[in-house]
Write an enzyme that holds these catalytic residues in place. Structure first.
Site, PDB file in Angstrom:
ATOM      1  N   SER A   1       4.058  -8.619   7.890  1.00 23.02           N
ATOM      2  CA  SER A   1       4.329  -8.108   6.547  1.00 23.02           C
ATOM      3  C   SER A   1       5.774  -7.636   6.424  1.00 23.02           C
ATOM      4  CB  SER A   1       3.408  -6.924   6.256  1.00 23.02           C
ATOM      5  OG  SER A   1       3.826  -5.811   7.019  1.00 23.02           O
ATOM      6  N   LYS A   2       6.161  -7.405   5.169  1.00 27.28           N
ATOM      7  CA  LYS A   2       7.509  -6.914   4.898  1.00 27.28           C
ATOM      8  C   LYS A   2       7.735  -5.584   5.624  1.00 27.28           C
ATOM      9  CE  LYS A   2      10.569  -5.474   1.163  1.00 27.28           C
ATOM     10  NZ  LYS A   2      10.662  -4.053   1.504  1.00 27.28           N
ATOM     11  N   ARG A   3       6.682  -4.794   5.691  1.00 33.01           N
ATOM     12  CA  ARG A   3       6.812  -3.491   6.345  1.00 33.01           C
ATOM     13  C   ARG A   3       7.192  -3.635   7.826  1.00 33.01           C
ATOM     14  NH1 ARG A   3       2.051  -0.459   6.135  1.00 33.01           N
ATOM     15  NH2 ARG A   3       1.545  -1.695   4.302  1.00 33.01           N
TER      16      ARG A   3
ATOM     17  N   ASP B   1      10.878  -4.333   7.922  1.00 28.45           N
ATOM     18  CA  ASP B   1      11.689  -3.144   7.651  1.00 28.45           C
ATOM     19  C   ASP B   1      11.708  -2.226   8.874  1.00 28.45           C
ATOM     20  OD1 ASP B   1      12.109  -4.116   5.165  1.00 28.45           O
ATOM     21  OD2 ASP B   1      10.624  -2.846   4.164  1.00 28.45           O
TER      22      ASP B   1
END
Ligand code: GLU
Length: 512
Positions: free
Chosen positions: A265-267, A270
């Site tokens: 995921s994008k998380r 990040d």
């Protein structure tokens, strides 16, 4: 006759295209090219609630950046245009009606509020509500209401939907090119909505099947998350009488987090400092997300890395050009289990591609940076510089940081290096060495190295101490590429100037 290979990538413009989506597009593209087939881009934008402005352009830009060329699509046109589902809306109603007429679907009038309260009521009894064969004969559907009533409601403009009439307790046998045979009992499945009168649009399932049929798609290669929809899709093909020409299916494994557990995921990106999107994305409300392109990845490296996330060539080869991928790809070698993303490996691929670039090409990347810094240097100098340092670079934006001292003298000297080397007799030795260097006529690296080396050995000075002191004067730090490579590139005059400057700034005497 063999069927012509025609595949489609059918994203919904609901946000930036995730790298998993790019991989789906890539596998479709490789498969099409390998079989001399067509690659079609279809935009599935029938869910107006999830539509995000800019997402379609982002998809097109991403595929273009990756070198995935589209044969038929929203920008290219083609024999089955339009390729944007919202522009094909008139097509779908008649197919929905056809299914109702043939007894494979029915009209339902339940409002959102009614459904919510039925659901809540079931929950209060500890049950989960499913719209299926058990309830469709009792709710506000064309199966339960008299024909007269159905007509009256429709004429009065009451909103309705068409639902698929899922057969009761039937084994659906399916085949997937990656997973093999799959059987599902229909009792597990509910009556999916196919069409909504409220926005005069089909849902994904209907539009997808109708378009794949009309666009003569031979193979559907898509993400694993669509596997649960496969029984419905098989039954839709059957209900339309299209089973004989239905496409073959291949469901691709998920891309997993670097830690293995769950979908990437994008998380994760990040948190661990890597992009999950091909290009930088700025959402309509101003939120931004990193992109591989802006982070300095080469598209060839990104594509190469992505191709190997879930597919393997069966050999040790890791570096593949797009053409090589087209030759080597096969659905049989796509794994059934999820592919764990490894950010370290992604950087490794980029480094391989960077190292393989010609000095001229890398100089082409460095030159504008030099210009920006106000440095006047010819292409020749830039090429020599990148040749010297490229092996230590992973990203093009590192070229300057690794090579600046080949274009300008250091303005400061790293404290640690000074403490370690600018001590004892070293400053005096460097002052003496300067005279030796001044006397070298043939200032090639081999010659300069030999003379300096011999001079240090003859005096029995500690080699490392003197060489690193010299390095400190030239680059301001205690580490970097080979000293005589640096000397040759900056030339004798500049070498002497830098030694002088260091003697002035750091002192000719040892500190302490
Ligand atoms: N529109 C679907 C998506 O966004 C396409 C699924 C399919 O390829 O059938 O993933």
């Amino acid at each position: 006759m063999e069927r012509k290979v025609r595949v489609r990538f059918a994203p919904s413009p609901t946000g930036p295209l995730h790298m998993g989506g790019v991989r789906t597009a890539l596998y479709n593209y490789l498969f099409a090219r390998q079989h001399g087939g067509d690659f079609i881009l279809r935009i599935e934008d029938t869910d107006s609630q999830r539509f995000v402005p800019g997402a379609e352009k982002y998809i097109l830009d991403s595929l273009a950046w990756c070198g995935i060329r589209i044969d038929e699509g929203v920008a290219e046109g083609g024999p089955h245009a339009p390729y944007r589902q919202s522009e094909r809306r008139e097509i779908y109603l008649k197919y929905a009606q056809q299914l109702v007429e043939s007894g494979h679907a029915y009209y339902a009038f339940d409002t959102q509020e009614e459904l919510a309260s039925i659901r809540a009521e079931a929950e209060s009894r500890g049950q989960t509500f499913a719209y299926n064969h058990e309830v469709r004969g009792r709710l506000a559907t064309s199966l339960a209401l008299p024909a007269e009533e159905v007509r009256r409601r429709m004429e009065a403009g009451e909103p309705w939907v068409v639902r698929f009439m899922m057969p009761e307790n039937e084994q659906v046998h399916m085949h997937d090119l990656i997973r093999g045979d799959v059987t599902v009992n229909t009792s597990m499945l509910d009556d999916k909505v196919l069409y909504k009168s409220a926005d005069a649009l089909p849902t994904y399932h209907l539009a997808n099947i109708v378009d794949d049929h009309l666009m003569e798609i031979s193979h559907v290669i898509r993400g694993e998350e669509w596997l649960p929809s496969l029984p419905l899709h098989y039954l839709l093909y059957r209900a339309f009488g299209w089973s004989d020409s239905q496409p073959e299916f291949a469901h691709l494994p998920l891309l997993l987090k670097p830690t293995g557990g769950g979908k990437l995921s994008k998380r994760d990106g990040d948190k661990m400092g890597f992009p999950v999107f091909p290009l930088r994305w700025v959402s309509p409300d101003g939120e931004t997300a990193h992109g591989y392109r802006e982070d300095g990845y080469f598209p060839e490296a990104f594509v190469n890395m992505l191709a190997l996330l879930g597919w393997n060539p069966g050999t040790e080869q890791e570096i593949f050009s797009m053409d090589e991928l087209i030759g080597a790809f096969s659905l049989e070698r796509v794994s059934k289990s999820g592919a764990r993303f490894n950010p370290e490996k992604a950087r490794w691929f980029n480094a391989q591609y960077l190292h393989a670039k010609s000095d001229a090409e890398l100089a082409g990347i460095l030159m504008p940076v030099l210009k920006e810094k106000g440095i006047e240097a010819g292409k020749d100098r830039a090429e020599k510089a990148v040749a010297l340092i490229k092996e230590r670079a992973t990203f093009p934006q590192e070229l300057w940081n690794l090579s600046w001292f080949l274009f300008k003298a250091p303005e400061e000297y790293e404290e640690k290096g000074v403490a370690k080397f600018w001590k004892g007799e070293n400053p005096a030795r460097i002052a003496a060495l300067k005279e030796v260097i001044a006397g070298i006529d043939d200032f090639t690296k081999e010659n300069a190295e030999r003379i300096v080396h011999d001079w240090i050995v003859a005096r029995e000075y500690p080699m490392g101490q003197v060489m690193n002191s010299l390095r400190l004067t030239l680059v301001g730090a205690g580490s970097g590429p080979s000293i005589f490579d640096i000397c040759e590139i900056i030339g004798k005059e500049e070498t002497l100037r830098r030694i002088d400057a260091a003697l002035d700034k750091l002192g000719r005497q040892a500190i302490g």
